[in-house]
Design a protein around this motif. Structure first.
Motif, PDB file in Angstrom:
ATOM      1  N   VAL A  93      42.160  42.254  38.520  1.00  0.00           N
ATOM      2  CA  VAL A  93      42.822  42.682  37.288  1.00  0.00           C
ATOM      3  C   VAL A  93      41.848  43.478  36.434  1.00  0.00           C
ATOM      4  N   GLY A  94      42.385  44.356  35.621  1.00  0.00           N
ATOM      5  CA  GLY A  94      41.565  45.144  34.723  1.00  0.00           C
ATOM      6  C   GLY A  94      41.326  44.417  33.416  1.00  0.00           C
ATOM      7  N   PRO A  95      40.322  44.834  32.637  1.00  0.00           N
ATOM      8  CA  PRO A  95      39.989  44.140  31.388  1.00  0.00           C
ATOM      9  C   PRO A  95      41.101  44.197  30.347  1.00  0.00           C
ATOM     10  N   LYS A  96      42.004  45.172  30.470  1.00  0.00           N
ATOM     11  CA  LYS A  96      43.086  45.307  29.490  1.00  0.00           C
ATOM     12  C   LYS A  96      44.408  44.722  29.987  1.00  0.00           C
ATOM     13  N   ASP A  97      44.407  44.160  31.193  1.00  0.00           N
ATOM     14  CA  ASP A  97      45.627  43.538  31.698  1.00  0.00           C
ATOM     15  C   ASP A  97      45.961  42.306  30.864  1.00  0.00           C
ATOM     16  N   GLU A  98      47.232  41.959  30.903  1.00  0.00           N
ATOM     17  CA  GLU A  98      47.755  40.921  30.003  1.00  0.00           C
ATOM     18  C   GLU A  98      47.006  39.597  30.108  1.00  0.00           C
ATOM     19  N   ASP A  99      46.721  39.150  31.327  1.00  0.00           N
ATOM     20  CA  ASP A  99      46.100  37.835  31.499  1.00  0.00           C
ATOM     21  C   ASP A  99      44.634  37.929  31.909  1.00  0.00           C
ATOM     22  N   ALA A 100      43.981  39.027  31.550  1.00  0.00           N
ATOM     23  CA  ALA A 100      42.573  39.208  31.922  1.00  0.00           C
ATOM     24  C   ALA A 100      41.678  38.310  31.078  1.00  0.00           C
ATOM     25  N   ALA A 101      40.549  37.923  31.650  1.00  0.00           N
ATOM     26  CA  ALA A 101      39.537  37.204  30.879  1.00  0.00           C
ATOM     27  C   ALA A 101      38.925  38.174  29.879  1.00  0.00           C
ATOM     28  N   GLU A 102      38.726  37.719  28.661  1.00  0.00           N
ATOM     29  CA  GLU A 102      38.206  38.592  27.618  1.00  0.00           C
ATOM     30  C   GLU A 102      36.766  38.987  27.908  1.00  0.00           C
ATOM     31  N   VAL A 103      36.517  40.294  27.803  1.00  0.00           N
ATOM     32  CA  VAL A 103      35.194  40.834  28.103  1.00  0.00           C
ATOM     33  C   VAL A 103      34.481  41.194  26.803  1.00  0.00           C
ATOM     34  N   GLY A 104      33.180  40.906  26.755  1.00  0.00           N
ATOM     35  CA  GLY A 104      32.388  41.312  25.598  1.00  0.00           C
ATOM     36  C   GLY A 104      32.557  40.438  24.381  1.00  0.00           C
ATOM     37  N   VAL A 105      33.102  39.224  24.569  1.00  0.00           N
ATOM     38  CA  VAL A 105      33.293  38.309  23.452  1.00  0.00           C
ATOM     39  C   VAL A 105      32.158  37.293  23.447  1.00  0.00           C
ATOM     40  N   THR A 106      31.563  37.081  22.283  1.00  0.00           N
ATOM     41  CA  THR A 106      30.482  36.102  22.167  1.00  0.00           C
ATOM     42  C   THR A 106      31.009  34.715  22.478  1.00  0.00           C
ATOM     43  N   GLU A 107      30.290  34.013  23.321  1.00  0.00           N
ATOM     44  CA  GLU A 107      30.760  32.702  23.758  1.00  0.00           C
ATOM     45  C   GLU A 107      30.520  31.655  22.668  1.00  0.00           C
ATOM     46  N   THR A 108      31.605  31.000  22.244  1.00  0.00           N
ATOM     47  CA  THR A 108      31.491  29.949  21.244  1.00  0.00           C
ATOM     48  C   THR A 108      32.164  28.665  21.708  1.00  0.00           C
ATOM     49  N   THR A 109      33.024  28.752  22.718  1.00  0.00           N
ATOM     50  CA  THR A 109      33.766  27.583  23.168  1.00  0.00           C
ATOM     51  C   THR A 109      32.905  26.663  24.021  1.00  0.00           C
ATOM     52  N   ILE A 110      33.231  25.393  23.981  1.00  0.00           N
ATOM     53  CA  ILE A 110      32.549  24.440  24.863  1.00  0.00           C
ATOM     54  C   ILE A 110      33.542  23.896  25.888  1.00  0.00           C
ATOM     55  N   LYS A 111      34.685  24.570  26.019  1.00  0.00           N
ATOM     56  CA  LYS A 111      35.699  24.151  26.975  1.00  0.00           C
ATOM     57  C   LYS A 111      35.785  25.142  28.123  1.00  0.00           C
ATOM     58  N   ARG A 112      36.116  24.672  29.286  1.00  0.00           N
ATOM     59  CA  ARG A 112      36.313  25.546  30.437  1.00  0.00           C
ATOM     60  C   ARG A 112      37.674  26.234  30.302  1.00  0.00           C
ATOM     61  N   ALA A 113      37.766  27.446  30.816  1.00  0.00           N
ATOM     62  CA  ALA A 113      39.003  28.214  30.721  1.00  0.00           C
ATOM     63  C   ALA A 113      39.488  28.575  32.125  1.00  0.00           C
ATOM     64  N   PRO A 114      40.729  28.186  32.495  1.00  0.00           N
ATOM     65  CA  PRO A 114      41.242  28.496  33.831  1.00  0.00           C
ATOM     66  C   PRO A 114      41.920  29.869  33.885  1.00  0.00           C
ATOM     67  N   TYR A 115      41.684  30.587  34.971  1.00  0.00           N
ATOM     68  CA  TYR A 115      42.345  31.881  35.201  1.00  0.00           C
ATOM     69  C   TYR A 115      42.966  31.868  36.593  1.00  0.00           C
ATOM     70  N   LYS A 116      44.272  31.809  36.623  1.00  0.00           N
ATOM     71  CA  LYS A 116      44.992  31.802  37.890  1.00  0.00           C
ATOM     72  C   LYS A 116      44.958  33.191  38.523  1.00  0.00           C
ATOM     73  N   HIS A 117      44.901  33.216  39.842  1.00  0.00           N
ATOM     74  CA  HIS A 117      45.014  34.495  40.532  1.00  0.00           C
ATOM     75  C   HIS A 117      46.462  34.979  40.399  1.00  0.00           C
ATOM     76  N   PRO A 118      46.678  36.251  40.083  1.00  0.00           N
ATOM     77  CA  PRO A 118      48.041  36.732  39.834  1.00  0.00           C
ATOM     78  C   PRO A 118      48.966  36.692  41.048  1.00  0.00           C
ATOM     79  N   LYS A 119      48.414  36.638  42.263  1.00  0.00           N
ATOM     80  CA  LYS A 119      49.259  36.669  43.461  1.00  0.00           C
ATOM     81  C   LYS A 119      49.122  35.431  44.333  1.00  0.00           C
ATOM     82  N   ILE A 120      48.050  34.690  44.182  1.00  0.00           N
ATOM     83  CA  ILE A 120      47.823  33.483  44.986  1.00  0.00           C
ATOM     84  C   ILE A 120      47.852  32.285  44.048  1.00  0.00           C
ATOM     85  N   ARG A 121      48.958  31.567  44.052  1.00  0.00           N
ATOM     86  CA  ARG A 121      49.185  30.504  43.062  1.00  0.00           C
ATOM     87  C   ARG A 121      48.195  29.353  43.193  1.00  0.00           C
ATOM     88  N   THR A 122      47.605  29.165  44.362  1.00  0.00           N
ATOM     89  CA  THR A 122      46.715  28.022  44.579  1.00  0.00           C
ATOM     90  C   THR A 122      45.259  28.318  44.226  1.00  0.00           C
TER      91      THR A 122
END
Length: 413
Positions: A93-122
């Motif tokens: 996916v590209g950086p501007k796609d709807e469900d893309a991981a945000e690029v260039g953002v300073t990390e402040t969270t202490i939680k893990r973030a899940p990103y599903k593959h857009p075509k492989i559900r598992t």
């Protein structure tokens, strides 16, 4: 007249099925097989004993395991190392796609973030907070991010390896998990080196220098040197990205390889071919599960059959990135009309022809090619079902379309 259910015919079919099963799997490299050697031996054993029902049951269980096998990849590293870009690259996916991981953002969270593959559900990629942002030891960090859920860890770095990351690597080893080092932004390093030393610049020497710096760091701390991959998130077809993908496939359990291979972006013709070979295995196993059936002649397609085939074709187009949505995205990025892209492809029009005999002829040619690959006639009617013929026809067509698209998009069509 003799019937196909006669004892002689059954024996011949059973022998052919066993032979085809063994011959085909012998053509597949061990590191690419999507079922385990233990499963293969079990199926062969049941076939030799004449217990087709049990053989089919074993194959069916293996196929369900493949379908349902979850793949969880943990991606961690210091803020700014390129974790998000790497996750997006793996997901295609590209950086501007709807469900893309945000690029260039300073990390402040202490939680893990899940990103599903857009075509492989598992398949899920987990963006973990950098260990440097957490105020507790590596062992506690791994417990907090639920280390036991991941198939492996990828530690992303863009500069020198920090003490935090070395401690994390030690903890991952202690927890008996695999990990890999991914050094990003090597394209930027090369550009800077060439700019600073234009007369003496040597690409390979610069890359080796980067790699050696990591090797030396691990050696300095008396740690075994892990596999280190130098990549650019902006050009995943270059550097070590393809090698990284091959390594991950090889090290995954058999039942997880298929979906991971299908998830790979079409970065090289070799990656596209690897997808096709994995799909061929899956189709072939499905056919074996169907068992010894009487040969079905290639006759005209019925309307309901055509609809089922259309679903299959669209699924293959989606997996190989030649579906309408993918074409629209490529057309936008390449700044060419989508109709111009479609003109160089075959799969969008494969089922639009009214001349069914043309399809039948193509399907027969596909069968001949597959029969030669397995070393002889395909027994027990396994490949003599019309849907199997056409699945291979569709698969080969979308594979070639993906290769054409890869070449043409790089040359701006």
């Amino acid at each position: 007249m003799g019937q196909c259910t006669s004892d002689t015919s059954k024996d011949e079919d059973l022998g052919n099925l066993e032979s085809s099963f063994a011959n085909y799997l012998m053509t597949i490299k061990t590191e690419s097989k999507i079922i385990s050697q233990e499963t293969i031996h079990s199926v062969e054993s049941q076939m030799k004993e004449g217990n087709l029902q049990r053989a089919h049951s074993i194959i069916g269980d293996a196929l369900r395991d493949i379908d349902n096998a979850t793949i969880n990849i943990a991606v961690t590293g210091e803020s700014g190392a390129g974790k998000s870009s790497f996750i997006n690259a793996l997901r295609g996916v590209g950086p501007k796609d709807e469900d893309a991981a945000e690029v260039g953002v300073t990390e402040t969270t202490i939680k893990r973030a899940p990103y599903k593959h857009p075509k492989i559900r598992t398949l899920t990629l987990w963006d973990l907070p950098g260990i440097g942002t957490m105020n507790f030891p590596p062992e506690e960090y791994l417990e907090k991010v639920k280390f036991q859920e991941y198939d492996f860890f990828i530690i992303v770095s863009a500069s020198r390896f920090t003490k935090h990351e070395l401690d994390l690597a030690k903890a991952i080893i202690f927890m008996k998990r695999n990990y890999y080092i991914v050094r990003t932004k090597v394209d930027t390093d090369l550009q800077n080196e060439e700019k600073n030393e234009p007369s003496t610049f040597d690409r390979e020497k610069t890359l080796q220098k980067i790699r050696s710096s990591y090797v030396n760091t691990f050696s300095q701390y008396e740690m075994d040197v892990p596999q280190i991959f130098l990549i650019s998130n902006r050009d995943v077809s270059d550097y070590d990205f393809p090698v990284l993908m091959d390594t991950l496939i090889k090290n995954l359990p058999n039942e997880k390889r298929h979906n991971f291979m299908l998830s790979l972006p079409n970065i090289t013709e070799a990656a596209i071919d690897r997808k096709r070979e994995s799909m061929r295995q899956f189709i072939w196993l499905e056919a074996c599960k169907a068992g010894a059936v009487a040969t079905m002649p290639l006759v005209g397609l019925f309307r309901d059959e055509k609809e089922r085939l259309k679903v299959k074709l669209n699924r293959y187009r989606d997996l190989f990135g030649v579906d309408d949505t993918s074409l629209e995205a490529i057309a936008k990025n390449s700044q060419v009309p989508v109709e111009q892209l479609k003109k160089i492809l075959k799969s969008p029009y494969l089922l639009e022809t009214e001349k069914e005999k043309t399809l039948e002829k193509l399907a027969s040619e596909t069968l001949d090619l597959f029969a030669s690959a397995t070393g002889g006639p395909l027994g027990a009617g396994v490949f003599f079902r019309k849907t199997i013929y056409f699945q291979h026809l569709f698969l080969d067509t979308v594979t070639e379309d993906a290769k054409v698209l890869l070449t043409k998009t790089y040359s701006k069509v």
